[in-house]
Design a protein around this motif. Structure first.
Motif, short mmCIF file in Angstrom:
data_model
loop_
_atom_site.label_atom_id
_atom_site.label_comp_id
_atom_site.label_asym_id
_atom_site.label_seq_id
_atom_site.Cartn_x
_atom_site.Cartn_y
_atom_site.Cartn_z
N MET A 1 -1.78 16.64 -4.79
CA MET A 1 -2.11 15.78 -3.66
C MET A 1 -1.03 15.93 -2.59
N LYS A 2 -1.44 16.11 -1.39
CA LYS A 2 -0.48 16.23 -0.30
C LYS A 2 -0.20 14.85 0.26
N LEU A 3 1.05 14.43 0.13
CA LEU A 3 1.44 13.06 0.47
C LEU A 3 1.18 12.75 1.95
N LYS A 4 1.62 13.60 2.83
CA LYS A 4 1.48 13.32 4.26
C LYS A 4 0.01 13.28 4.71
N MET A 5 -0.81 14.07 4.07
CA MET A 5 -2.21 14.15 4.47
C MET A 5 -2.98 12.88 4.09
N HIS A 6 -2.60 12.24 2.98
CA HIS A 6 -3.34 11.09 2.49
C HIS A 6 -2.64 9.76 2.74
N ALA A 7 -1.45 9.77 3.33
CA ALA A 7 -0.67 8.54 3.52
C ALA A 7 -1.29 7.64 4.58
N SER A 8 -1.16 6.33 4.33
CA SER A 8 -1.62 5.35 5.31
C SER A 8 -0.39 4.63 5.87
N GLY A 9 -0.55 4.12 7.06
CA GLY A 9 0.56 3.43 7.73
C GLY A 9 0.20 3.16 9.17
N ASP A 10 1.21 2.80 9.96
CA ASP A 10 1.02 2.50 11.37
C ASP A 10 0.82 3.80 12.14
N LYS A 11 -0.41 4.04 12.56
CA LYS A 11 -0.75 5.30 13.23
C LYS A 11 -0.05 5.45 14.59
N GLY A 12 0.49 4.36 15.12
CA GLY A 12 1.19 4.43 16.40
C GLY A 12 2.62 4.95 16.31
N LEU A 13 3.11 5.12 15.08
CA LEU A 13 4.48 5.63 14.91
C LEU A 13 4.55 7.11 15.23
N PRO A 14 5.56 7.53 15.98
CA PRO A 14 5.72 8.97 16.22
C PRO A 14 6.02 9.70 14.91
N GLN A 15 5.60 10.92 14.80
CA GLN A 15 5.82 11.72 13.58
C GLN A 15 7.31 11.81 13.22
N THR A 16 8.17 11.83 14.21
CA THR A 16 9.60 11.99 13.95
C THR A 16 10.23 10.75 13.31
N GLU A 17 9.59 9.58 13.44
CA GLU A 17 10.13 8.35 12.88
C GLU A 17 9.49 7.96 11.56
N ARG A 18 8.58 8.76 11.04
CA ARG A 18 7.87 8.42 9.80
C ARG A 18 8.67 8.88 8.57
N THR A 19 8.69 8.01 7.56
CA THR A 19 9.24 8.34 6.25
C THR A 19 8.14 8.08 5.23
N TYR A 20 7.86 9.09 4.40
CA TYR A 20 6.73 9.03 3.47
C TYR A 20 7.18 8.67 2.06
N PHE A 21 6.38 7.83 1.38
CA PHE A 21 6.66 7.41 0.02
C PHE A 21 5.36 7.36 -0.78
N GLN A 22 5.48 7.60 -2.08
CA GLN A 22 4.40 7.30 -3.02
C GLN A 22 4.77 5.93 -3.57
N VAL A 23 4.07 4.88 -3.17
CA VAL A 23 4.40 3.50 -3.52
C VAL A 23 3.64 3.11 -4.78
N PHE A 24 4.38 2.74 -5.83
CA PHE A 24 3.79 2.29 -7.08
C PHE A 24 3.60 0.79 -7.02
N LEU A 25 2.38 0.36 -7.27
CA LEU A 25 1.99 -1.04 -7.08
C LEU A 25 2.01 -1.80 -8.39
N PRO A 26 2.07 -3.15 -8.31
CA PRO A 26 2.04 -3.96 -9.53
C PRO A 26 0.69 -3.84 -10.25
N LYS A 27 0.67 -4.33 -11.48
CA LYS A 27 -0.53 -4.19 -12.32
C LYS A 27 -1.76 -4.86 -11.74
N GLU A 28 -1.59 -5.94 -10.96
CA GLU A 28 -2.76 -6.63 -10.43
C GLU A 28 -3.45 -5.90 -9.28
N ALA A 29 -2.84 -4.83 -8.78
CA ALA A 29 -3.45 -4.03 -7.71
C ALA A 29 -4.56 -3.16 -8.29
#
Length: 91
Positions: A1-29
């Motif tokens: 899976m390509k992280l940048k291609m599937h990541a969600s976030g604030d689309k108004g952020l410039p590409q240069t200010e974005r930091t990508y993470f795979q966020v692991f969620l709690p069990k209730e998610a």
């Protein structure tokens, strides 16, 4: 899976200010993890709030009676400047 291609976030952020993470969620998610991006200039608190809203999770970190569990030794300084030490702490 390509992280940048599937990541969600604030689309108004410039590409240069974005930091990508795979966020692991709690069990209730409904999903175990989600790819997300955040502004590199945001504080940790803002990132937590934004991630919770993207994952549709209940976020109580701004409520005084919210429960937080620590599994490691913790030293806390209360608003009365009392030092509290616990091996397992629930607030």
């Amino acid at each position: 899976m390509k992280l940048k291609m599937h990541a969600s976030g604030d689309k108004g952020l410039p590409q240069t200010e974005r930091t990508y993470f795979q966020v692991f969620l709690p069990k209730e998610a409904k999903d175990p993890s989600l790819p997300m991006f955040f502004c590199s200039k945001w504080s940790v608190g803002k990132v937590v709030d934004f991630a919770a809203s993207l994952a549709s999770l209940k976020n109580n970190n701004n409520v005084l009676t919210a429960k937080v569990s620590y599994t490691r030794n913790a030293t806390l300084l209360s608003s009365r400047n009392d030092v509290l030490k616990y091996s397992s702490l629930t607030i």
